[in-house]
Write a protein that holds these residues in place. Structure first.
Motif, PDB file in Angstrom:
ATOM      1  N   ILE A  23     -25.254  -0.216 -22.200  1.00 36.11           N
ATOM      2  CA  ILE A  23     -25.510   0.518 -20.951  1.00 36.11           C
ATOM      3  C   ILE A  23     -24.698   1.813 -20.950  1.00 36.11           C
ATOM      4  CG2 ILE A  23     -25.271   0.469 -18.430  1.00 36.11           C
ATOM      5  CD1 ILE A  23     -25.650  -2.590 -18.590  1.00 36.11           C
ATOM      6  N   SER A  24     -23.464   1.729 -21.436  1.00 34.44           N
ATOM      7  CA  SER A  24     -22.596   2.905 -21.497  1.00 34.44           C
ATOM      8  C   SER A  24     -23.236   4.025 -22.298  1.00 34.44           C
ATOM      9  CB  SER A  24     -21.244   2.517 -22.127  1.00 34.44           C
ATOM     10  OG  SER A  24     -20.432   3.658 -22.303  1.00 34.44           O
ATOM     11  N   TYR A  25     -23.861   3.675 -23.413  1.00 32.05           N
ATOM     12  CA  TYR A  25     -24.529   4.689 -24.239  1.00 32.05           C
ATOM     13  C   TYR A  25     -25.725   5.286 -23.510  1.00 32.05           C
ATOM     14  CZ  TYR A  25     -27.641   6.658 -27.753  1.00 32.05           C
ATOM     15  OH  TYR A  25     -28.490   7.484 -28.429  1.00 32.05           O
ATOM     16  N   LEU A  26     -26.559   4.427 -22.938  1.00 34.71           N
ATOM     17  CA  LEU A  26     -27.777   4.907 -22.292  1.00 34.71           C
ATOM     18  C   LEU A  26     -27.464   5.731 -21.042  1.00 34.71           C
ATOM     19  CD1 LEU A  26     -30.635   4.427 -23.301  1.00 34.71           C
ATOM     20  CD2 LEU A  26     -30.940   2.742 -21.492  1.00 34.71           C
ATOM     21  N   ALA A  27     -26.329   5.444 -20.413  1.00 36.96           N
ATOM     22  CA  ALA A  27     -25.928   6.168 -19.193  1.00 36.96           C
ATOM     23  C   ALA A  27     -24.903   7.261 -19.486  1.00 36.96           C
ATOM     24  CB  ALA A  27     -25.371   5.189 -18.170  1.00 36.96           C
ATOM     25  N   SER A  28     -24.803   7.666 -20.739  1.00 40.44           N
ATOM     26  CA  SER A  28     -23.811   8.678 -21.113  1.00 40.44           C
ATOM     27  C   SER A  28     -24.341  10.087 -20.887  1.00 40.44           C
ATOM     28  CB  SER A  28     -23.422   8.503 -22.588  1.00 40.44           C
ATOM     29  OG  SER A  28     -24.534   8.801 -23.429  1.00 40.44           O
ATOM     30  N   ASP A  29     -23.417  11.046 -20.852  1.00 42.77           N
ATOM     31  CA  ASP A  29     -23.805  12.451 -20.727  1.00 42.77           C
ATOM     32  C   ASP A  29     -24.663  12.889 -21.913  1.00 42.77           C
ATOM     33  OD1 ASP A  29     -22.378  12.522 -18.404  1.00 42.77           O
ATOM     34  OD2 ASP A  29     -20.751  13.788 -19.153  1.00 42.77           O
TER      35      ASP A  29
ATOM     36  N   ILE B 252     -27.030  11.381 -23.339  1.00 47.59           N
ATOM     37  CA  ILE B 252     -28.439  11.042 -23.115  1.00 47.59           C
ATOM     38  C   ILE B 252     -28.995  11.788 -21.901  1.00 47.59           C
ATOM     39  CG2 ILE B 252     -30.064   9.102 -22.832  1.00 47.59           C
ATOM     40  CD1 ILE B 252     -28.725   9.260 -25.545  1.00 47.59           C
ATOM     41  N   GLY B 253     -28.140  12.438 -21.138  1.00 49.05           N
ATOM     42  CA  GLY B 253     -28.553  13.436 -20.161  1.00 49.05           C
ATOM     43  C   GLY B 253     -29.435  12.975 -19.021  1.00 49.05           C
ATOM     44  N   GLY B 254     -29.409  11.678 -18.699  1.00 51.76           N
ATOM     45  CA  GLY B 254     -30.176  11.195 -17.549  1.00 51.76           C
ATOM     46  C   GLY B 254     -31.589  10.739 -17.853  1.00 51.76           C
ATOM     47  N   ARG B 255     -32.046  10.882 -19.133  1.00 52.33           N
ATOM     48  CA  ARG B 255     -33.286  10.242 -19.621  1.00 52.33           C
ATOM     49  C   ARG B 255     -34.534  10.599 -18.808  1.00 52.33           C
ATOM     50  NH1 ARG B 255     -29.770   6.465 -18.158  1.00 52.33           N
ATOM     51  NH2 ARG B 255     -31.207   5.355 -16.812  1.00 52.33           N
ATOM     52  N   ILE B 256     -34.603  11.803 -18.271  1.00 49.85           N
ATOM     53  CA  ILE B 256     -35.763  12.128 -17.445  1.00 49.85           C
ATOM     54  C   ILE B 256     -37.019  12.193 -18.304  1.00 49.85           C
ATOM     55  CG2 ILE B 256     -35.522  14.650 -17.611  1.00 49.85           C
ATOM     56  CD1 ILE B 256     -36.294  14.745 -14.604  1.00 49.85           C
ATOM     57  N   CYS B 257     -38.095  11.663 -17.788  1.00 50.26           N
ATOM     58  CA  CYS B 257     -39.362  11.629 -18.517  1.00 50.26           C
ATOM     59  C   CYS B 257     -39.782  13.049 -18.896  1.00 50.26           C
ATOM     60  CB  CYS B 257     -40.430  10.973 -17.655  1.00 50.26           C
ATOM     61  SG  CYS B 257     -42.007  10.762 -18.495  1.00 50.26           S
ATOM     62  N   GLY B 258     -40.180  13.226 -20.151  1.00 44.03           N
ATOM     63  CA  GLY B 258     -40.586  14.537 -20.643  1.00 44.03           C
ATOM     64  C   GLY B 258     -39.498  15.262 -21.392  1.00 44.03           C
ATOM     65  N   SER B 259     -38.276  14.725 -21.373  1.00 45.99           N
ATOM     66  CA  SER B 259     -37.151  15.385 -22.048  1.00 45.99           C
ATOM     67  C   SER B 259     -36.993  14.848 -23.470  1.00 45.99           C
ATOM     68  CB  SER B 259     -35.854  15.141 -21.273  1.00 45.99           C
ATOM     69  OG  SER B 259     -35.473  13.775 -21.333  1.00 45.99           O
ATOM     70  N   GLU B 260     -36.255  15.587 -24.295  1.00 47.09           N
ATOM     71  CA  GLU B 260     -35.954  15.144 -25.653  1.00 47.09           C
ATOM     72  C   GLU B 260     -35.139  13.853 -25.630  1.00 47.09           C
ATOM     73  OE1 GLU B 260     -34.030  18.245 -27.802  1.00 47.09           O
ATOM     74  OE2 GLU B 260     -35.741  19.625 -27.694  1.00 47.09           O
ATOM     75  N   GLU B 261     -34.226  13.758 -24.663  1.00 45.97           N
ATOM     76  CA  GLU B 261     -33.391  12.555 -24.567  1.00 45.97           C
ATOM     77  C   GLU B 261     -34.230  11.324 -24.239  1.00 45.97           C
ATOM     78  OE1 GLU B 261     -30.888  16.141 -23.578  1.00 45.97           O
ATOM     79  OE2 GLU B 261     -32.844  15.394 -22.934  1.00 45.97           O
ATOM     80  N   ASN B 262     -35.213  11.492 -23.373  1.00 48.49           N
ATOM     81  CA  ASN B 262     -36.109  10.393 -23.028  1.00 48.49           C
ATOM     82  C   ASN B 262     -36.895   9.951 -24.251  1.00 48.49           C
ATOM     83  OD1 ASN B 262     -39.014   9.495 -22.080  1.00 48.49           O
ATOM     84  ND2 ASN B 262     -37.663   9.085 -20.336  1.00 48.49           N
TER      85      ASN B 262
ATOM     86  N   ASN C 166     -24.935  18.473 -13.111  1.00 53.83           N
ATOM     87  CA  ASN C 166     -24.668  17.092 -12.704  1.00 53.83           C
ATOM     88  C   ASN C 166     -25.608  16.173 -13.468  1.00 53.83           C
ATOM     89  OD1 ASN C 166     -22.750  17.684 -10.576  1.00 53.83           O
ATOM     90  ND2 ASN C 166     -24.487  18.468  -9.400  1.00 53.83           N
ATOM     91  N   VAL C 167     -25.039  15.223 -14.193  1.00 52.42           N
ATOM     92  CA  VAL C 167     -25.857  14.266 -14.937  1.00 52.42           C
ATOM     93  C   VAL C 167     -26.122  13.052 -14.050  1.00 52.42           C
ATOM     94  CG1 VAL C 167     -26.037  12.810 -16.983  1.00 52.42           C
ATOM     95  CG2 VAL C 167     -24.864  15.015 -17.126  1.00 52.42           C
ATOM     96  N   TYR C 168     -27.377  12.756 -13.853  1.00 56.73           N
ATOM     97  CA  TYR C 168     -27.774  11.559 -13.102  1.00 56.73           C
ATOM     98  C   TYR C 168     -27.907  10.430 -14.120  1.00 56.73           C
ATOM     99  CZ  TYR C 168     -28.291  14.456  -8.995  1.00 56.73           C
ATOM    100  OH  TYR C 168     -28.027  15.291  -7.933  1.00 56.73           O
ATOM    101  N   CYS C 169     -26.775   9.751 -14.324  1.00 50.02           N
ATOM    102  CA  CYS C 169     -26.660   8.792 -15.442  1.00 50.02           C
ATOM    103  C   CYS C 169     -27.564   7.580 -15.270  1.00 50.02           C
ATOM    104  CB  CYS C 169     -25.212   8.341 -15.575  1.00 50.02           C
ATOM    105  SG  CYS C 169     -24.060   9.675 -15.917  1.00 50.02           S
ATOM    106  N   GLY C 170     -27.730   7.129 -14.030  1.00 52.76           N
ATOM    107  CA  GLY C 170     -28.583   5.971 -13.787  1.00 52.76           C
ATOM    108  C   GLY C 170     -28.121   4.722 -14.510  1.00 52.76           C
ATOM    109  N   ALA C 171     -26.836   4.387 -14.379  1.00 54.18           N
ATOM    110  CA  ALA C 171     -26.318   3.186 -15.047  1.00 54.18           C
ATOM    111  C   ALA C 171     -26.968   1.926 -14.489  1.00 54.18           C
ATOM    112  CB  ALA C 171     -24.802   3.116 -14.892  1.00 54.18           C
TER     113      ALA C 171
END
Length: 449
Positions: free
Chosen positions: A39-45, A47-57, A246-251
């Motif tokens: 969870i720490s990795y997925l909610a890290s800066d 990964i940038g908040g994993r918004i749909c359409g992003s490279e991180e997602n 602001n990163v919306y981590c969504g832990a």
């Protein structure tokens, strides 16, 4: 005769112990500490908040697909990743603009400070640059005002907390063309200026585009493909990073659920006994965009989904919060075997009926679906939804309930006996007692001789 019965009993115990060793030695036990690291990795800066359409997602989808392959799950389609087209927001600038201007000359009267006086909401960006005045069907409420212009509805409001931490979901088909949050002083000043005949000019740092996004799905194959599968789901997307960095981590929402589901897949894929029916694991995208990923998955696999039981995991691991169940609004008066099973496993289960998560999409296509959640919304959709507020104790409780449901519904009674660690321990202890008994008997026999 009695000695023969004892020997037979000990022999069978040893046989059970050896048999269960083949099951338990490779068995992966649920590890909430390892889960919290994931969870720490997925909610890290990073990964940038994993918004749909992003490279991180896209990266997260790729990593989940790789993990399912490593666990030996079969893809549900030719590939683990299942693509679909979707409209997403993207940044066009570093900050937004909000000005009061003279209606006639367009001369600037005042420029407000981005991130201090105002900030865009993520809701929609059908328009991102426009001038508005009281001539544009202005309606003023206690803490909000609306405009209608060129067939578009524009919404300005003062957040209850009078700060800009909360970020809404993106809803492309919203009736609102854009939404802007204002602090109370800015709101009051704008209303006064509009009433004086001035206009406001708004330019937001986002636009929209159509792109491809991915759900990820795999299955543990069961013995009988004619039986309806159990479908376990969780969404992995969240709300990204805003223009203030602001990163919306969504832990909790929902790195917890997607990592939890991967850990559940790891546990059950490590068993050397096949389930009676398929267990399908689906990692959904674009939940924060209006349940789009689950809608696309359920529509694509409608014949599979219809009549199946679906358990969606959304926000699991909040401390001091009881696990509750959520079903679709339309299912309020519909009987649910799935829900009854959960109620039998948890006393005083709190149940609500709302289309607030991906269970709603599956219900629409005929599934007996529900969401399990630790429904603590106090930090949801804010930058404060961080790892430190995830409880391993709550994760363990969640697994204890879900694993019993999966075992009861997907495995035979004999298989469930084999999974029971008490049987394994008991057979081991009996073997020890027998070895000790034989050793003592041998020593006594030697002394006699």
């Amino acid at each position: 005769m009695i000695k023969k019965l004892y020997r037979l009993f000990f022999f069978l115990s040893a046989l059970v112990f050896i048999l269960l060793s083949f099951i338990y030695i490779p068995f992966h036990d649920f590890d909430s500490l390892e889960l919290k690291e994931n969870i720490s990795y997925l909610a890290s800066d990073k990964i940038g908040g994993r918004i749909c359409g992003s490279e991180e997602n896209d990266l997260v989808a790729e990593e989940i697909a790789k993990k399912l392959s490593e666990l030996g799950l079969s893809p549900l389609s030719p590939n683990y990743k299942e693509g679909f087209q979707i409209t997403v927001p993207y940044k066009t600038n570093d900050k937004g603009v909000l000005k009061i201007r003279d209606f006639s000359s367009k001369d600037e009267i005042k420029t407000f400070s981005y991130g201090v006086d105002f900030k865009e909401d993520l809701l929609n960006f059908k328009e991102n640059s426009i001038s508005l005045s009281k001539e544009d069907d202005l309606k003023v409420f206690e803490n909000a005002l609306t405009f209608k212009k060129n067939g578009n509805l524009f919404f300005f409001y003062v957040p209850k907390e009078n700060n800009f931490d909360f970020r809404s979901s993106f809803i492309n088909d919203s009736k609102i063309s854009f939404s802007v949050a204002l602090n109370k002083n800015t709101f009051t000043e704008i209303v006064s200026s509009l009433n004086s005949g001035n206009e406001i000019f708004v330019e937001l740092p986002y636009s929209t585009k159509v792109t491809e996004a991915f759900n990820v799905a795999g299955k543990i194959e069961g013995k009988d493909s004619s039986l309806k599968p159990l479908i376990l789901t969780a969404h992995f997307d969240h709300l990204g990073t805003d223009c203030l960095n602001n990163v919306y981590c969504g832990a909790l929402d929902n790195a917890s659920g997607s990592c939890f589901l991967l850990e559940v897949a790891k546990v059950f894929s490590s068993l050397k006994v096949k389930p009676e029916r398929d267990i399908i694991f689906v990692f959904l995208n674009a939940e924060e965009f209006g349940l789009i990923g689950s809608e696309e998955f359920a529509k694509k696999h409608s014949s599979l989904v219809s009549g199946s039981q679906v358990i969606n995991i959304d926000m699991i691991g909040a401390p001091n919060t009881e696990l509750s169940a959520v079903r679709s609004e339309k299912d309020k008066s519909t009987a649910s075997e799935n829900l009854e099973d959960i109620k039998n496993l948890k006393e005083n289960l709190e149940i609500s009926y709302e289309d607030s998560s991906d269970h709603a999409s599956f219900s629409k296509y005929g599934a007996d679906s529900l969401t399990l959640t630790h429904n603590d919304t106090s930090k949801i959709h804010t930058p404060d939804d961080k790892l430190e507020f995830i409880s391993t104790k709550a994760l363990d409780k969640g697994f204890n309930l879900l694993s019993k449901k999966v075992s009861n519904y997907c495995y035979s009674p004999f298989s469930r006996i084999l999974f029971n660690s008490r049987v394994y321990i008991l057979s081991f202890l009996i073997c020890l007692v027998y070895i000790f008994y034989k050793s003592v008997s041998s020593i006594k026999h030697k002394k006699k001789n």
